[in-house]
Design a protein around this motif. Structure first.
Motif: not given
Lengths: 218, 218
Positions: A182-186, A194-200
């Motif tokens: 997914l990150k590579k596709n973005i 700017n690419l970040m990941s989280c759990s709200a």
């Protein structure tokens, strides 16, 4: 003829959007437009990140865009910050927010005493990308449940955004998704994003995202 | 002036849609239009339900609608059935499929020897609901990960659909969603809708959905 009219609409929108950015610069507030599919977690992200920003002394407000209902605005109002709800239903159930609806929403706030205004756009990974809201920054939220291929299938959204936030990483153990793909596709669609990941939901990486947003404030 | 043009576009679309339904009746095939947000699992649902329908002797084909890429069409072609890909990017990245793009897609098939054609619409819970594709039945897929409130926030989609399929029930143990509230919200918007739930991933309830679709075929 039809194409001409569409172009006029987009040009008129761009002029209004530029005037919003000019006003934001003059009054000293930052405007961030958050977009995603329905249910990716825009409201949950705001619910988790706003208390962190308040702790840092940021004075903020939220514009909620929905076709109908005030459910999201009610969730945000609990955080004790000003909220303006835009319902697009009277405008034909518009699938996006144009600059022309952002202006009256902004006018409901005491802008001179705000540092940051979030726009939560209509849940739609297509149309909102086509309309400049006047925001200084565009964010896209994508949930781990949506699959790796969405950046490739909805490229305009990822091209117009400065920042992509992958939400619901708490669900990764139960999904087949490969988050690195997914990150590579973005990054393939927009290498500068700017690419970040989280759990709200669990709060994982929320302090880092709050700090990132804090650094964008004028 | 602008409103007039929009009405003309919708009227022209409705006429084409009616002509598609007439042709389907004459040739004896059933056309089902599947809509949802991006990532709700339309393609996965087709991947799981098509083998069941083939076992029942149904001769079928799929029209894949995407702004860009042929990824979904490639996934469906593996099932050894005819697939036509519509990419809306050359038409300005259209956020929905109109009847005018369904007609040339249908013409790629040997319609006299088909019982059922699925349309997988562009992933979007807003705009596709506004455009009649000419389908006999409209289905909406909604994932458990999208939250209970989506039928209330995107009511037109649930109003125009005959059938709603709640997908990804395998994730329910890991989510805060109350599925009964989601079902209640769907029924509140459209009391006549057929309501089913499944996991396209684990196959739960897929035979029942295949039987339901089998019963719709002319």
């Amino acid at each position: 003829m039809k194409i001409q009219i569409v172009r006029d609409v987009l040009e008129a929108n761009d002029q209004l959007a530029d005037s919003i950015r000019g006003e934001a610069k003059k009054l000293g507030f930052t405007l961030i437009n958050i977009m995603s599919s329905p249910g990716s977690g825009k409201t949950s992200l705001l619910e988790s990140v706003i208390p962190e920003l308040k702790k840092k002394g940021i004075r903020l407000a939220v514009i909620e865009g929905d076709i109908t209902t005030t459910a999201d605005a009610e969730r945000i109002a609990i955080l004790d910050i000003p909220v303006a709800q835009i319902n697009t239903e009277p405008f034909g159930g518009d699938c996006h927010l144009g600059a022309e609806v952002i202006i009256p929403a902004l006018q409901k706030f005491d802008l001179a005493n705000l540092d940051l205004v979030f726009i939560e756009n209509v849940g739609n990974l297509v149309c909102p990308a086509e309309f400049d809201t006047g925001a200084d920054y565009n964010f896209v939220v994508i949930s781990t449940t949506e699959g790796e291929d969405k950046p490739l299938k909805y490229p305009l959204m990822f091209r117009v955004c400065d920042t992509a936030i992958i939400n619901k990483i708490d669900l990764l153990p139960y999904l087949d998704i490969d988050i690195n793909k997914l990150k590579k596709n973005i990054s393939q669609i927009n290498p500068k994003i700017n690419l970040m990941s989280c759990s709200a939901k669990t709060g994982e990486n929320i302090p880092g995202i709050a700090q990132f947003i804090f650094n964008l404030v004028k």
